[in-house]
Design an enzyme around this catalytic site. Structure first.
Site, PDB file in Angstrom:
ATOM      1  N   TYR A 140      17.506  -3.142  -3.859  1.00 41.05           N
ATOM      2  CA  TYR A 140      16.817  -1.918  -3.405  1.00 41.05           C
ATOM      3  C   TYR A 140      16.865  -1.845  -1.883  1.00 41.05           C
ATOM      4  O   TYR A 140      16.745  -2.869  -1.216  1.00 41.05           O
ATOM      5  CB  TYR A 140      15.365  -1.909  -3.901  1.00 41.05           C
ATOM      6  N   THR A 216      -1.780  -6.410  -3.992  1.00 41.92           N
ATOM      7  CA  THR A 216      -3.244  -6.534  -4.069  1.00 41.92           C
ATOM      8  C   THR A 216      -3.944  -5.540  -3.141  1.00 41.92           C
ATOM      9  O   THR A 216      -5.146  -5.643  -2.915  1.00 41.92           O
ATOM     10  CB  THR A 216      -3.701  -7.968  -3.722  1.00 41.92           C
TER      11      THR A 216
HETATM   12 ZN   LIG Z   1      -1.381  -9.910   0.434  1.00 41.85          ZN
END
Ligand SMILES: [Zn+2]
Ligand SMILES: *[C@@H]1O[C@H](CO)[C@@H](O)[C@H](O)[C@H]1NC(C)=O
Length: 303
Positions: A140, A216
Protein backbone atom coordinates in the site's frame (compact mmCIF):
# COMPACT_ATOMS: atom_id res chain seq x y z
CA UNK A 1 -36.48 23.76 5.75
CA UNK A 2 -34.59 26.52 7.52
CA UNK A 3 -34.75 24.67 10.77
CA UNK A 4 -33.47 21.52 9.10
CA UNK A 5 -30.52 23.37 7.53
CA UNK A 6 -29.56 24.89 10.86
CA UNK A 7 -29.81 21.48 12.51
CA UNK A 8 -27.58 20.02 9.85
CA UNK A 9 -24.95 22.73 10.34
CA UNK A 10 -25.04 22.43 14.12
CA UNK A 11 -24.88 18.65 14.02
CA UNK A 12 -22.05 18.63 11.50
CA UNK A 13 -19.94 21.10 13.44
CA UNK A 14 -20.60 19.16 16.64
CA UNK A 15 -19.49 15.95 15.00
CA UNK A 16 -16.39 17.66 13.63
CA UNK A 17 -15.36 19.27 16.90
CA UNK A 18 -16.02 16.00 18.68
CA UNK A 19 -13.88 14.09 16.22
CA UNK A 20 -10.96 16.47 16.63
CA UNK A 21 -11.38 16.80 20.40
CA UNK A 22 -11.14 13.12 21.30
CA UNK A 23 -9.05 12.44 24.33
CA UNK A 24 -8.39 10.49 27.49
CA UNK A 25 -9.74 10.87 31.03
CA UNK A 26 -7.27 12.49 33.42
CA UNK A 27 -6.84 9.56 35.78
CA UNK A 28 -4.27 11.40 37.92
CA UNK A 29 -6.97 13.88 38.89
CA UNK A 30 -9.94 11.52 39.05
CA UNK A 31 -9.46 7.76 38.97
CA UNK A 32 -13.18 7.22 38.39
CA UNK A 33 -13.43 9.41 35.31
CA UNK A 34 -14.82 7.11 32.61
CA UNK A 35 -13.12 6.56 29.27
CA UNK A 36 -15.06 8.54 26.67
CA UNK A 37 -16.73 6.95 23.63
CA UNK A 38 -14.88 7.90 20.48
CA UNK A 39 -17.63 6.96 18.04
CA UNK A 40 -17.73 4.91 14.84
CA UNK A 41 -15.87 1.64 14.70
CA UNK A 42 -14.12 2.56 17.99
CA UNK A 43 -17.43 1.69 19.67
CA UNK A 44 -18.96 -0.82 17.25
CA UNK A 45 -15.88 -2.80 16.14
CA UNK A 46 -15.34 -6.39 17.18
CA UNK A 47 -11.57 -6.48 16.68
CA UNK A 48 -10.50 -3.54 18.80
CA UNK A 49 -7.25 -2.97 20.70
CA UNK A 50 -5.75 -3.02 23.28
CA UNK A 51 -6.60 -6.27 25.06
CA UNK A 52 -5.25 -8.17 28.04
CA UNK A 53 -2.71 -10.79 26.95
CA UNK A 54 -2.20 -13.95 28.93
CA UNK A 55 -0.28 -17.10 28.12
CA UNK A 56 -3.05 -19.32 29.49
CA UNK A 57 -5.64 -18.12 26.98
CA UNK A 58 -3.26 -18.04 24.01
CA UNK A 59 -2.71 -20.52 21.20
CA UNK A 60 0.80 -21.80 20.72
CA UNK A 61 2.36 -20.62 17.49
CA UNK A 62 5.57 -21.42 15.71
CA UNK A 63 6.75 -19.35 12.76
CA UNK A 64 9.97 -18.47 11.03
CA UNK A 65 11.90 -15.83 12.95
CA UNK A 66 10.93 -12.20 12.48
CA UNK A 67 13.43 -10.47 10.24
CA UNK A 68 14.53 -6.89 10.96
CA UNK A 69 16.52 -5.04 8.33
CA UNK A 70 18.45 -1.85 9.15
CA UNK A 71 16.83 -1.39 12.57
CA UNK A 72 20.25 -0.78 14.09
CA UNK A 73 21.00 2.01 11.65
CA UNK A 74 21.14 5.36 13.46
CA UNK A 75 18.43 7.69 12.19
CA UNK A 76 19.78 11.21 11.90
CA UNK A 77 16.89 13.32 10.63
CA UNK A 78 14.03 12.26 12.82
CA UNK A 79 11.24 14.65 13.58
CA UNK A 80 9.31 14.75 16.82
CA UNK A 81 5.82 16.13 17.31
CA UNK A 82 3.44 16.54 20.19
CA UNK A 83 0.09 15.91 18.49
CA UNK A 84 -1.86 16.46 21.69
CA UNK A 85 -2.35 12.72 22.13
CA UNK A 86 1.23 11.40 22.16
CA UNK A 87 4.83 12.13 21.28
CA UNK A 88 5.54 10.81 17.81
CA UNK A 89 8.78 10.30 15.91
CA UNK A 90 8.79 10.15 12.13
CA UNK A 91 11.11 10.58 9.18
CA UNK A 92 12.58 7.08 9.24
CA UNK A 93 14.65 5.76 6.41
CA UNK A 94 12.25 3.71 4.31
CA UNK A 95 14.50 0.72 4.31
CA UNK A 96 13.72 -0.25 7.90
CA UNK A 97 11.96 -3.43 6.91
CA UNK A 98 10.13 -6.00 8.99
CA UNK A 99 9.29 -9.39 7.47
CA UNK A 100 9.15 -13.07 8.43
CA UNK A 101 7.13 -14.52 11.28
CA UNK A 102 3.51 -14.92 10.17
CA UNK A 103 3.79 -11.85 7.88
CA UNK A 104 3.18 -12.33 4.18
CA UNK A 105 4.69 -9.05 2.98
CA UNK A 106 7.42 -6.56 3.82
CA UNK A 107 6.48 -3.80 6.27
CA UNK A 108 8.37 -0.53 6.73
CA UNK A 109 8.58 1.72 9.79
CA UNK A 110 6.38 4.82 9.44
CA UNK A 111 6.45 6.24 12.95
CA UNK A 112 7.15 5.50 16.59
CA UNK A 113 5.09 6.86 19.48
CA UNK A 114 4.42 6.06 23.10
CA UNK A 115 1.69 5.54 25.62
CA UNK A 116 2.03 6.15 29.32
CA UNK A 117 0.81 3.81 31.05
CA UNK A 118 0.79 0.73 28.80
CA UNK A 119 -2.24 -0.04 26.63
CA UNK A 120 -1.80 -3.80 26.52
CA UNK A 121 -1.63 -5.62 29.82
CA UNK A 122 0.06 -8.98 30.29
CA UNK A 123 -1.60 -11.23 32.87
CA UNK A 124 -3.68 -8.22 33.90
CA UNK A 125 -0.55 -6.28 34.79
CA UNK A 126 -0.23 -2.77 33.44
CA UNK A 127 3.25 -1.46 32.69
CA UNK A 128 4.36 2.20 33.01
CA UNK A 129 5.16 2.72 29.33
CA UNK A 130 4.39 1.15 25.94
CA UNK A 131 6.23 2.07 22.76
CA UNK A 132 4.49 1.48 19.43
CA UNK A 133 6.56 0.97 16.31
CA UNK A 134 4.08 1.44 13.48
CA UNK A 135 4.77 -0.29 10.16
CA UNK A 136 3.03 -0.01 6.79
CA UNK A 137 2.59 -2.93 4.41
CA UNK A 138 4.67 -1.98 1.35
CA UNK A 139 1.91 -3.17 -1.00
CA UNK A 140 0.00 0.00 0.00
CA UNK A 141 1.33 3.46 -0.92
CA UNK A 142 0.60 5.27 2.35
CA UNK A 143 -0.90 4.89 5.83
CA UNK A 144 -4.32 6.18 4.76
CA UNK A 145 -4.60 3.40 2.21
CA UNK A 146 -3.05 0.79 4.51
CA UNK A 147 -5.63 1.55 7.22
CA UNK A 148 -8.36 0.29 4.86
CA UNK A 149 -7.02 -3.26 4.75
CA UNK A 150 -6.76 -5.88 7.45
CA UNK A 151 -3.16 -6.63 6.47
CA UNK A 152 -2.29 -2.94 6.14
CA UNK A 153 -0.41 -2.23 9.37
CA UNK A 154 1.86 -4.03 11.82
CA UNK A 155 2.51 -2.47 15.20
CA UNK A 156 5.25 -3.81 17.43
CA UNK A 157 4.37 -3.07 21.06
CA UNK A 158 7.21 -2.90 23.57
CA UNK A 159 6.33 -2.74 27.25
CA UNK A 160 8.62 -1.13 29.80
CA UNK A 161 8.82 -2.16 33.45
CA UNK A 162 9.69 0.02 36.43
CA UNK A 163 13.34 0.01 37.34
CA UNK A 164 15.97 2.13 39.08
CA UNK A 165 18.01 2.07 35.91
CA UNK A 166 17.20 4.85 33.44
CA UNK A 167 16.59 3.63 29.91
CA UNK A 168 19.20 5.13 27.61
CA UNK A 169 17.17 5.15 24.39
CA UNK A 170 14.09 6.58 26.11
CA UNK A 171 16.45 9.11 27.73
CA UNK A 172 17.55 10.27 24.28
CA UNK A 173 13.89 10.85 23.33
CA UNK A 174 13.21 12.69 26.60
CA UNK A 175 16.16 15.02 25.99
CA UNK A 176 14.27 16.40 23.01
CA UNK A 177 10.88 16.84 24.67
CA UNK A 178 11.52 20.46 25.67
CA UNK A 179 10.97 21.68 22.12
CA UNK A 180 7.51 20.11 21.76
CA UNK A 181 6.18 20.02 25.31
CA UNK A 182 4.05 23.13 25.38
CA UNK A 183 0.63 23.51 23.80
CA UNK A 184 2.01 26.39 21.68
CA UNK A 185 4.17 23.96 19.74
CA UNK A 186 1.47 21.36 19.18
CA UNK A 187 1.77 19.63 15.79
CA UNK A 188 4.95 21.55 15.02
CA UNK A 189 7.75 19.15 14.15
CA UNK A 190 11.09 19.58 15.90
CA UNK A 191 14.28 17.97 14.66
CA UNK A 192 15.52 15.28 17.07
CA UNK A 193 19.05 16.28 17.99
CA UNK A 194 20.20 12.85 19.17
CA UNK A 195 20.36 10.07 16.65
CA UNK A 196 18.37 7.01 17.52
CA UNK A 197 18.23 3.47 16.20
CA UNK A 198 14.81 1.83 16.28
CA UNK A 199 16.62 -1.34 17.34
CA UNK A 200 17.52 0.39 20.62
CA UNK A 201 13.81 0.36 21.48
CA UNK A 202 13.37 -3.35 20.76
CA UNK A 203 14.34 -6.04 23.28
CA UNK A 204 14.48 -9.73 22.40
CA UNK A 205 11.92 -10.66 19.73
CA UNK A 206 12.11 -14.37 20.47
CA UNK A 207 8.79 -14.43 22.27
CA UNK A 208 5.69 -12.40 21.51
CA UNK A 209 1.92 -12.34 21.44
CA UNK A 210 0.32 -11.71 18.06
CA UNK A 211 -3.33 -11.05 17.22
CA UNK A 212 -5.55 -9.14 14.77
CA UNK A 213 -6.68 -5.82 16.20
CA UNK A 214 -7.01 -2.11 15.61
CA UNK A 215 -5.39 1.27 15.97
CA UNK A 216 -5.91 2.35 19.59
CA UNK A 217 -6.77 5.93 18.60
CA UNK A 218 -9.57 7.19 16.30
CA UNK A 219 -10.29 6.04 13.57
CA UNK A 220 -9.61 2.73 15.43
CA UNK A 221 -9.22 1.06 12.00
CA UNK A 222 -9.15 -2.73 12.27
CA UNK A 223 -6.06 -2.96 10.11
CA UNK A 224 -3.42 -3.93 12.63
CA UNK A 225 -1.48 -7.13 13.15
CA UNK A 226 -0.21 -6.66 16.68
CA UNK A 227 3.13 -8.05 17.80
CA UNK A 228 3.52 -7.44 21.54
CA UNK A 229 6.87 -8.64 22.84
CA UNK A 230 6.90 -10.57 26.10
CA UNK A 231 10.34 -9.29 27.08
CA UNK A 232 10.12 -5.86 28.66
CA UNK A 233 12.67 -3.08 28.96
CA UNK A 234 13.47 -1.10 32.12
CA UNK A 235 12.48 2.54 32.57
CA UNK A 236 12.43 4.73 35.68
CA UNK A 237 9.25 6.40 36.92
CA UNK A 238 11.08 9.74 36.72
CA UNK A 239 11.53 9.11 33.00
CA UNK A 240 7.84 8.25 32.55
CA UNK A 241 6.89 11.40 34.47
CA UNK A 242 8.72 13.49 31.85
CA UNK A 243 6.14 12.38 29.28
CA UNK A 244 3.32 13.33 31.63
CA UNK A 245 4.37 16.98 31.31
CA UNK A 246 3.36 17.12 27.65
CA UNK A 247 0.49 19.57 27.16
CA UNK A 248 -2.61 18.45 25.30
CA UNK A 249 -4.36 21.80 25.71
CA UNK A 250 -3.30 25.19 27.06
CA UNK A 251 -2.09 24.54 30.60
CA UNK A 252 -3.43 20.96 30.57
CA UNK A 253 -0.92 18.13 30.91
CA UNK A 254 -1.44 14.78 29.26
CA UNK A 255 -1.14 12.65 32.41
CA UNK A 256 -2.07 9.38 30.69
CA UNK A 257 -2.82 8.38 27.14
CA UNK A 258 -3.78 4.74 27.16
CA UNK A 259 -7.08 3.39 25.88
CA UNK A 260 -9.15 1.11 28.10
CA UNK A 261 -9.05 -2.65 27.44
CA UNK A 262 -11.34 -3.94 24.68
CA UNK A 263 -13.24 -7.21 24.41
CA UNK A 264 -11.28 -10.09 22.97
CA UNK A 265 -14.44 -11.43 21.24
CA UNK A 266 -13.04 -14.91 20.72
CA UNK A 267 -10.15 -13.68 18.66
CA UNK A 268 -7.16 -15.96 18.33
CA UNK A 269 -4.27 -14.64 20.38
CA UNK A 270 -1.14 -16.55 19.47
CA UNK A 271 1.90 -16.85 21.71
CA UNK A 272 5.03 -17.41 19.69
CA UNK A 273 8.06 -18.63 21.56
CA UNK A 274 11.46 -19.20 20.15
CA UNK A 275 11.51 -22.74 18.76
CA UNK A 276 14.29 -25.00 19.99
CA UNK A 277 17.54 -23.48 18.81
CA UNK A 278 18.60 -26.13 16.28
CA UNK A 279 22.00 -24.64 15.52
CA UNK A 280 22.75 -24.60 19.25
CA UNK A 281 21.53 -28.18 19.62
CA UNK A 282 23.71 -29.27 16.70
CA UNK A 283 26.67 -27.58 18.35
CA UNK A 284 25.98 -29.43 21.57
CA UNK A 285 25.72 -32.79 19.74
CA UNK A 286 29.03 -32.06 18.03
CA UNK A 287 30.81 -31.30 21.28
CA UNK A 288 29.32 -34.33 23.04
CA UNK A 289 30.53 -36.60 20.24
CA UNK A 290 33.91 -34.86 20.30
CA UNK A 291 34.22 -35.60 24.02
CA UNK A 292 33.09 -39.16 23.34
CA UNK A 293 35.73 -39.51 20.62
CA UNK A 294 38.36 -38.10 22.95
CA UNK A 295 37.34 -40.58 25.66
CA UNK A 296 37.54 -43.41 23.15
CA UNK A 297 40.87 -42.11 21.95
CA UNK A 298 42.04 -41.87 25.54
CA UNK A 299 40.97 -45.41 26.22
CA UNK A 300 42.74 -46.62 23.12
CA UNK A 301 45.81 -44.79 24.27
CA UNK A 302 45.57 -46.42 27.69
CA UNK A 303 45.16 -49.86 26.13
ZN1 LIG B 1 -0.13 3.64 19.91
C1 LIG C 1 -2.54 7.74 -0.52
O1 LIG C 1 -2.49 7.03 -1.73
C2 LIG C 1 -3.66 7.17 -2.51
C3 LIG C 1 -3.53 6.22 -3.71
O2 LIG C 1 -2.32 6.42 -4.40
C4 LIG C 1 -3.85 8.62 -2.92
O3 LIG C 1 -5.03 8.76 -3.69
C5 LIG C 1 -3.95 9.48 -1.66
O4 LIG C 1 -4.03 10.83 -1.98
C6 LIG C 1 -2.75 9.23 -0.74
N1 LIG C 1 -2.97 9.89 0.51
C7 LIG C 1 -2.04 10.58 1.14
C8 LIG C 1 -2.42 11.18 2.44
O5 LIG C 1 -0.91 10.71 0.71
Amino acid sequence: MHFFTICLIVCCSMALSWASDWGYPDLDNNQDEPFPKWGGICDSGKKQSPINLHAKGALKGEFDALKFENYNEYQKNLQMINNGHTIQLSGFNHELTLSGGALLNDFVVEQVHMHWWSEHTINEIRYPLEVHIVHRNTIYPNMTMAANFKDGIVVIGVLYHVSNTPNEAIGRIIKNLGAVKSYDSINQPALVADSLAVGDLVPSVESYFTYAGSLTTPSCAEAVTWIVLTETFPVTLDQVNEFKEIESAAGKQLHNNYRELQSENNRAVVLVEQPEDRSGAAGLTASVSLIFTLILAGQKFLM
